[in-house]
Enzyme design. Sequence first.
Site, PDB file in Angstrom:
ATOM      1  N   ARG A 123     -45.908 -30.797 -32.076  1.00 48.04           N
ATOM      2  CA  ARG A 123     -45.061 -30.905 -33.266  1.00 48.04           C
ATOM      3  C   ARG A 123     -45.207 -32.302 -33.891  1.00 48.04           C
ATOM      4  O   ARG A 123     -45.457 -33.280 -33.186  1.00 48.04           O
ATOM      5  CB  ARG A 123     -43.608 -30.708 -32.842  1.00 48.04           C
ATOM      6  CG  ARG A 123     -42.600 -30.859 -34.007  1.00 48.04           C
ATOM      7  CD  ARG A 123     -41.910 -29.611 -34.228  1.00 48.04           C
ATOM      8  NE  ARG A 123     -40.750 -29.628 -35.075  1.00 48.04           N
ATOM      9  CZ  ARG A 123     -40.639 -28.853 -36.170  1.00 48.04           C
ATOM     10  NH1 ARG A 123     -41.642 -28.100 -36.555  1.00 48.04           N
ATOM     11  NH2 ARG A 123     -39.528 -28.851 -36.863  1.00 48.04           N
ATOM     12  N   THR A 398     -45.221 -20.924 -42.468  1.00 48.26           N
ATOM     13  CA  THR A 398     -45.761 -21.261 -41.166  1.00 48.26           C
ATOM     14  C   THR A 398     -46.670 -20.107 -40.792  1.00 48.26           C
ATOM     15  O   THR A 398     -46.799 -19.153 -41.543  1.00 48.26           O
ATOM     16  CB  THR A 398     -44.569 -21.409 -40.170  1.00 48.26           C
ATOM     17  OG1 THR A 398     -43.795 -22.514 -40.575  1.00 48.26           O
ATOM     18  CG2 THR A 398     -44.973 -21.577 -38.741  1.00 48.26           C
ATOM     19  N   THR A 416     -47.569 -25.025 -38.246  1.00 49.62           N
ATOM     20  CA  THR A 416     -46.999 -25.115 -39.590  1.00 49.62           C
ATOM     21  C   THR A 416     -47.307 -26.435 -40.283  1.00 49.62           C
ATOM     22  O   THR A 416     -47.597 -27.429 -39.608  1.00 49.62           O
ATOM     23  CB  THR A 416     -45.462 -24.955 -39.506  1.00 49.62           C
ATOM     24  OG1 THR A 416     -44.911 -24.848 -40.803  1.00 49.62           O
ATOM     25  CG2 THR A 416     -44.796 -26.117 -38.793  1.00 49.62           C
ATOM     26  N   ASN A 418     -44.823 -26.865 -42.495  1.00 49.79           N
ATOM     27  CA  ASN A 418     -43.442 -26.655 -42.929  1.00 49.79           C
ATOM     28  C   ASN A 418     -43.393 -25.932 -44.273  1.00 49.79           C
ATOM     29  O   ASN A 418     -43.550 -24.722 -44.312  1.00 49.79           O
ATOM     30  CB  ASN A 418     -42.636 -27.953 -42.932  1.00 49.79           C
ATOM     31  CG  ASN A 418     -41.145 -27.655 -43.079  1.00 49.79           C
ATOM     32  OD1 ASN A 418     -40.689 -26.605 -42.671  1.00 49.79           O
ATOM     33  ND2 ASN A 418     -40.392 -28.557 -43.678  1.00 49.79           N
ATOM     34  N   ASP A 440     -37.016 -31.187 -41.744  1.00 45.47           N
ATOM     35  CA  ASP A 440     -36.271 -30.473 -40.701  1.00 45.47           C
ATOM     36  C   ASP A 440     -35.279 -31.374 -39.958  1.00 45.47           C
ATOM     37  O   ASP A 440     -34.530 -30.893 -39.102  1.00 45.47           O
ATOM     38  CB  ASP A 440     -37.233 -29.821 -39.690  1.00 45.47           C
ATOM     39  CG  ASP A 440     -37.784 -28.498 -40.214  1.00 45.47           C
ATOM     40  OD1 ASP A 440     -37.387 -28.080 -41.308  1.00 45.47           O
ATOM     41  OD2 ASP A 440     -38.616 -27.890 -39.516  1.00 45.47           O
TER      42      ASP A 440
END
Length: 579
Positions: A123, A398, A416, A418, A440
């Site tokens: 991530r 995504t 992703t 996003n 996020d």
Amino acid sequence: MTKKYLCRALLSTFFIFNVVQGAVATSTPSLTTKEFRAFDENGEMIRTGRGAVGKIGVVSTGKYEASKIGMDILKKGGNAIDAAVAAGFALGVSEPNSSGLGGGGFMLIRIAKTGETIFVDFRERAPKNATSNMWKVNEKGDVIGNEKKEGGKAAGIPGEVAGLIYALENYGTMSREQVIRPSVKLAKEGFIVTPTLSADMKNKYDLMIKYPEFGKVFLTEEGFAYEIGEKFTNKDMTKVLELIIKEGKEGFYKGDVAKSIVNSLNKYGGVFTMEDLANYKPKIKKPIIGNYRGYEIISSPAPSSGGAIVIQILNILENFNVGKLKVNSPEYLHLFSEAYKLAYADRAKYMGDTDYTPVPLKGLTSKKYAKDLSKKIDMKKSKKSVSHDPWIYESEDTTHYSIADKEGNMVSITKTVNGLFGNGIVADGYGFVLNNEMDDFVVGGNHPNSVEPGKSPLSSMSPTIVLKDGKPFMLLGSPGATKIISTVSQVISKVIDHKMGMQEAIDEPRLFDNTSNKINVESRISDKTIEKLKKMGHEVTKTTEWDRGMGSVQGVLYKKDGTLEGGADPRRDGKAIGI
Ligand code: GLU
């Protein structure tokens, strides 16, 4: 809005049809009429023909081109991880609206030989100079302008290249040359633009004009948005892919590509340094594990809320005889809606990156807690709003893909950038967009999900593997921001409680509810059902027949007869291929 592209929207059906047919004649791995047609001669999406059965293996991704590349790797003797890495790079080329080199994600791997499951967290993370007050806010505390969604301050440090290369080096058998070369070819020779991609490109037309580096890559040479059926190539992207083939992860996180990322982001307000990139490493974690009616549910740990909340929802559902309820009947939709309200309220309040903030994970996934929550559900009447949910504004773009073989090697990946095409900033000269994952995070400090340097924003991505008696049963996941969680739990329940096949469970209409007591249902749900839901106290909104916002599930089910059923979502461009 300047709608320059509209001038060309009147392409004749004849033209579109011929472009599609034309693609068949070339050797480019693009849209073929033989194996798969994503849309018809009127440019309408074809919602059938997405699934596939395999005896040896299945690759199911959000794009036909990527499934084909992954499948070719399996045919050449690569393992599921080799295929997943190859398909991962190919998705970055063919589905740049959803994921790519400038983004991040989660990979859940099961190794058949040992039964071991590994979670690779690649991530995005906040850069060193990011702070919880980096976005200017008004008196109400809302971000002024679009800084949290577009431009340099919206981007987190990308993790995708580090994650894919880590998986290849540690669990794959093939070379970078073998798994990445097909994507170089795809970027160079191009592929056919589908209705989904064309719509997303048009959606971002203004941003492509605002950020010229973005438009240079994603508008036609004449400066138009691409129409359905046209061929899209990305020569700049071949350069970064070549560098990754040659130098591995370093080819991306150091040197010219890293410089381009830092300069391109900082040109538009970013706070990036070369160290942010050079220091990025994927984190290897233990997945979160729960069970549902005797099936083991293995899914994403923090920084995703996905695994924990999917398990919490299933735990709540376990207290009801879901199998006895007719799928998508008023009672069925009511039960899911009530379970979602309870679980999403906890998500909004308690969850964040556990490397930085304590999260009551044991409680959230405990059967006893779910039992207590389930007592709050009145099967006749809907509960009012549980609490305010700040997450409903998350973007929905995504991709999820699943690869499985008959031995039981399974790879379930959600990745992703996003929002659609991320933050709109392209690393100049290299043809890929950067993410807007910082969106996020919550705005301001003192929340489990506030910005801190190096921290990952909270995610909903839920790549999941389901086992029965220790043996492979199913793998799946979806895009859709917070709707990922509701979608994944609905599909799991449909397969387990109603014994549906993979494709059937994917095709069924879906609902979404969070904490706001407003159910969204796909418009294939009947008006009669909606009336009954309203009588129970729900506010109901019909969306579209095939609502892409409700996710795009790519999954594989191990059938009793020993075959593997791949399902792919007709809400977007998904296509499974079996061997
Ligand atoms: N950024 C979202 C997340 O990590 C994903 C967005 C989407 O699914 O489209 O949960």
